[in-house]
Design an enzyme around this catalytic site. Structure first.
Site, PDB file in Angstrom:
ATOM      1  N   GLU A   1      15.988 -17.248  11.109  1.00 21.09           N
ATOM      2  CA  GLU A   1      16.455 -16.778  12.413  1.00 21.09           C
ATOM      3  C   GLU A   1      17.872 -16.227  12.263  1.00 21.09           C
ATOM      4  O   GLU A   1      18.697 -16.818  11.574  1.00 21.09           O
ATOM      5  CB  GLU A   1      16.411 -17.949  13.419  1.00 21.09           C
ATOM      6  CG  GLU A   1      17.074 -17.697  14.754  1.00 21.09           C
ATOM      7  CD  GLU A   1      16.603 -16.431  15.468  1.00 21.09           C
ATOM      8  OE1 GLU A   1      15.399 -16.207  15.602  1.00 21.09           O
ATOM      9  OE2 GLU A   1      17.487 -15.641  15.880  1.00 21.09           O
TER      10      GLU A   1
ATOM     11  N   ASP B   1      19.999 -12.569   8.446  1.00 19.16           N
ATOM     12  CA  ASP B   1      19.285 -11.356   8.822  1.00 19.16           C
ATOM     13  C   ASP B   1      18.230 -11.107   7.748  1.00 19.16           C
ATOM     14  O   ASP B   1      18.551 -11.092   6.545  1.00 19.16           O
ATOM     15  CB  ASP B   1      20.274 -10.186   8.891  1.00 19.16           C
ATOM     16  CG  ASP B   1      19.614  -8.940   9.481  1.00 19.16           C
ATOM     17  OD1 ASP B   1      18.455  -8.651   9.106  1.00 19.16           O
ATOM     18  OD2 ASP B   1      20.250  -8.275  10.297  1.00 19.16           O
TER      19      ASP B   1
ATOM     20  N   ASP C   1      11.430  -8.326  17.734  1.00 20.28           N
ATOM     21  CA  ASP C   1      12.170  -7.430  18.640  1.00 20.28           C
ATOM     22  C   ASP C   1      11.644  -6.002  18.479  1.00 20.28           C
ATOM     23  O   ASP C   1      11.459  -5.523  17.355  1.00 20.28           O
ATOM     24  CB  ASP C   1      13.666  -7.475  18.310  1.00 20.28           C
ATOM     25  CG  ASP C   1      14.274  -8.833  18.642  1.00 20.28           C
ATOM     26  OD1 ASP C   1      13.665  -9.584  19.429  1.00 20.28           O
ATOM     27  OD2 ASP C   1      15.352  -9.150  18.106  1.00 20.28           O
TER      28      ASP C   1
ATOM     29  N   THR D   1       3.328 -19.334  20.205  1.00 17.44           N
ATOM     30  CA  THR D   1       4.784 -19.303  20.116  1.00 17.44           C
ATOM     31  C   THR D   1       5.339 -19.393  21.548  1.00 17.44           C
ATOM     32  O   THR D   1       4.604 -19.247  22.520  1.00 17.44           O
ATOM     33  CB  THR D   1       5.276 -17.998  19.463  1.00 17.44           C
ATOM     34  OG1 THR D   1       5.232 -16.944  20.428  1.00 17.44           O
ATOM     35  CG2 THR D   1       4.444 -17.621  18.260  1.00 17.44           C
TER      36      THR D   1
ATOM     37  N   GLU E   1       4.670 -16.099  23.177  1.00 19.76           N
ATOM     38  CA  GLU E   1       3.227 -15.911  23.427  1.00 19.76           C
ATOM     39  C   GLU E   1       2.811 -16.649  24.698  1.00 19.76           C
ATOM     40  O   GLU E   1       2.067 -16.125  25.516  1.00 19.76           O
ATOM     41  CB  GLU E   1       2.452 -16.449  22.217  1.00 19.76           C
ATOM     42  CG  GLU E   1       0.955 -16.228  22.293  1.00 19.76           C
ATOM     43  CD  GLU E   1       0.286 -16.628  20.977  1.00 19.76           C
ATOM     44  OE1 GLU E   1       0.992 -16.999  20.015  1.00 19.76           O
ATOM     45  OE2 GLU E   1      -0.951 -16.558  20.927  1.00 19.76           O
TER      46      GLU E   1
HETATM   47  N1  SAM Z   1       9.081 -15.761  17.234  1.00 21.65           N
HETATM   48  C1  SAM Z   1       9.574 -16.347  18.473  1.00 21.65           C
HETATM   49  C2  SAM Z   1       8.468 -16.386  19.505  1.00 21.65           C
HETATM   50  O1  SAM Z   1       7.449 -15.711  19.313  1.00 21.65           O
HETATM   51  O2  SAM Z   1       8.626 -17.109  20.500  1.00 21.65           O
HETATM   52  C3  SAM Z   1      10.819 -15.591  18.971  1.00 21.65           C
HETATM   53  C4  SAM Z   1      10.609 -14.158  19.359  1.00 21.65           C
HETATM   54  S1  SAM Z   1      12.129 -13.339  19.807  1.00 21.65           S
HETATM   55  C5  SAM Z   1      11.607 -11.982  20.743  1.00 21.65           C
HETATM   56  C6  SAM Z   1      12.587 -12.564  18.273  1.00 21.65           C
HETATM   57  C7  SAM Z   1      13.485 -13.421  17.416  1.00 21.65           C
HETATM   58  O3  SAM Z   1      13.664 -12.776  16.164  1.00 21.65           O
HETATM   59  C8  SAM Z   1      14.868 -13.622  18.002  1.00 21.65           C
HETATM   60  O4  SAM Z   1      15.192 -14.980  18.002  1.00 21.65           O
HETATM   61  C9  SAM Z   1      15.785 -12.810  17.078  1.00 21.65           C
HETATM   62  O5  SAM Z   1      17.082 -13.351  16.992  1.00 21.65           O
HETATM   63  C10 SAM Z   1      15.027 -12.883  15.767  1.00 21.65           C
HETATM   64  N2  SAM Z   1      15.288 -11.752  14.875  1.00 21.65           N
HETATM   65  C11 SAM Z   1      15.265 -10.441  15.194  1.00 21.65           C
HETATM   66  N3  SAM Z   1      15.553  -9.675  14.149  1.00 21.65           N
HETATM   67  C12 SAM Z   1      15.785 -10.508  13.103  1.00 21.65           C
HETATM   68  C13 SAM Z   1      16.145 -10.326  11.745  1.00 21.65           C
HETATM   69  N4  SAM Z   1      16.350  -9.103  11.255  1.00 21.65           N
HETATM   70  N5  SAM Z   1      16.285 -11.420  10.965  1.00 21.65           N
HETATM   71  C14 SAM Z   1      16.106 -12.664  11.456  1.00 21.65           C
HETATM   72  N6  SAM Z   1      15.757 -12.908  12.750  1.00 21.65           N
HETATM   73  C15 SAM Z   1      15.603 -11.855  13.566  1.00 21.65           C
END
Ligand code: SAM
Length: 214
Positions: A70, A97, A119, A194, A197
């Site tokens: 994360e 990241d 995202d 999730t 979801e």
């Molecule tokens: N997977 C979870 C769910 O389905 O409930 C969270 C979905 S949330 C929309 C997307 C998550 O991905 C966020 O917490 C964001 O910080 C993380 N994220 C986005 N880009 C990322 C990256 N390049 N590396 C690590 N985490 C990332």
């Protein structure tokens, strides 16, 4: 998902036994077996958010090691809090990241990758940042075992269409593609929800999913 201004989240993460410290992160490739103390397969979730999905999987499958990744401390904090109330030896977290994923896992070290509700980065100029983009698929290709798979779920149709279109140019093929996961009894048998979801399916949004391999 980003929870802003949670005071001290970086400090909590730095001291948490459940998080692989940022100082040693780039020494990790090839050492995950030692880190977990066994030779079990390693599965990772990129962008795990608050971590319910990966925590549920890790609890159900003690014979598999899981690593949740994360980007944001404030979000990772929630996953740590869940581990504090229910500790699992086969689950570890990384704050990073995912662009740097190849610096953390060796070639072929990962058995499966989960991308859940990534995202969308809707602007064309940001397409490379999308986690199912061909640029990320190339990174996954290097860390994933030969017969490894990626599972991706989303309720975002534009992102899903983009992800499916990226497969052929990146050298991947789909084993499963569904535009209504929750309407597919066979796929739902081992589906783990999730946080996103649950939220979006309760609003009536269809959930899309693919499983891909090379
Ligand atoms: N997977 C979870 C769910 O389905 O409930 C969270 C979905 S949330 C929309 C997307 C998550 O991905 C966020 O917490 C964001 O910080 C993380 N994220 C986005 N880009 C990322 C990256 N390049 N590396 C690590 N985490 C990332």
């Amino acid at each position: 998902m980003r929870l802003r201004n949670i005071t001290g989240s970086r400090e909590v993460i730095a001291q948490s036994p459940f998080v692989v410290s940022e100082e040693i992160l780039f020494t990790c490739p090839g050492t995950w077996g030692e880190r977990f103390g066994n030779t079990h397969p390693i599965r990772i979730e990129i962008g795990m958010g608050k971590g319910r999905f990966i925590h549920t999987l890790a609890k159900a499958h003690p014979e598999i090691n899981y690593v949740g990744i994360e980007k944001y401390s404030s979000v990772l904090l929630r996953a740590i809090q869940k581990m504090e109330s229910e500790e699992l030896p086969n689950l570890k977290f990384i704050r990073m990241d995912a662009e740097d994923i190849e610096k953390v896992f060796a070639a072929g070290e990962v058995d499966r990758i989960y991308l859940n509700f990534s995202d969308p980065w809707p602007k064309d100029r940001h397409a490379k940042r999308r986690l199912p983009s061909r640029e990320f698929l190339a990174r996954y290709d290097r860390i994933l075992k030969k017969d490894g798979v990626i599972e991706f779920k989303t309720d975002n149709r534009a992102l899903f269409d983009f992800a499916v279109e990226e497969l052929a140019p990146a050298g991947w093929r789909a084993e499963v593609v569904t535009y209504d996961l929750h309407g597919d009894a066979a796929l739902m048998q081992d589906n783990v929800m999730t946080e996103y979801e649950e939220k979006f399916s309760s609003m009536g949004n269809p959930i899309y999913k693919y499983v891909i391999c090379r």
